[in-house]
Scaffold this active site. Sequence first.
Site, PDB file in Angstrom:
ATOM      1  CG  ASP A 159      41.192 -36.220  -6.675  1.00  0.00           C
ATOM      2  OD1 ASP A 159      42.278 -35.525  -6.518  1.00  0.00           O
ATOM      3  OD2 ASP A 159      41.422 -37.390  -6.938  1.00  0.00           O
ATOM      4  NE  ARG A 216      48.044 -32.622  -9.104  1.00  0.00           N
ATOM      5  CZ  ARG A 216      47.799 -33.594  -8.621  1.00  0.00           C
ATOM      6  NH1 ARG A 216      46.691 -34.178  -8.859  1.00  0.00           N
ATOM      7  NH2 ARG A 216      48.425 -33.947  -7.748  1.00  0.00           N
TER       8      ARG A 216
END
Length: 322
Positions: A159, A216
């Site tokens: 993740d 991100r």
Amino acid sequence: MRRTSARSQMGRTLAVATAVAAIAGLTAWQGAAAEQAPPALAAGSPEGYGAGTTGGAGGPTVTVSDADAFIDAAASDGPLQIRVSGTIQLDDMEKVTSDKTIVGTGTSGAITGGGLNVSKADNVIIQNLRFTGADDDAINVQYSTHVWIDHNDISDAYDGACDVKRASDSVTISWNHFHDQDKNALLGHSDDNGSEDRGKLHVSYHHNWFDATTQRNPRVRFGNPVHVYNNYYNDNSGYGVASTEDAGVLVEGNYFENVEDPYHLGEADSGPGSLVARNNQLVNSGPGQTGGSVSTPSYSYRLDSAANVKSIVRAGAGVGHI
């Protein structure tokens, strides 16, 4: 959150006994030299919002080389400095409690298979470790304050590589080498978590190497200001920085190379935040998107010239450079 380990109870007992014996020996040493505290294990000190974080300084130092000893040390009560020797194979994300310093030895300290969960903790340092192949996040910080994540090599997490969320505050993420990673550094849990996150999530990202990490870097919700400065970005195929959901991000003095979308407002279903960009170096990169105003960081800092950031960061980020 920890899965049941298949290791033998005998091995676990021996690992715990070894750690306890080390702590006991250091405690005795402290009694003999009460005026002299054990030396701090972490190198340097944090700049930015995580300034003042001392981790387990003042507590004893233990060296761990297997998962059971590491898990018990990281979750123990009280200040503790943990030296990681060799590779620790974890099965899950393991809890790190308050007043802990976790440092890899030389260039060999590594954590693989699982990650670290800094949850409901205060005063934590994670430094000079290689993180690979985490089955969730490599490092997750939630409901925690005064955290410094420094000089690590982080890759291939299932993740997030290094996520900060759920009312966490006063965090510095510095001199890390992030690579072989898609969703890299999330800041802010979700669009509907504003009741917890507004007024929190003050994070400084500086002198990190975002090495072909897709997106991100970071993706920000609600935090204002968030300070992203003197980082080196190269070949980020998705985007560099995204400011969303009322966030305020100052993107300052960074070096972007081969990044079509270095920074923008909004992301996916998240509404736009504010973003101010200044003194960045854009090499074969897009112009970026800015808008709105951002609060001034509440600390003093030294800003390297953006033109020099690529060489500075490549020479100093990651494991073995503390």
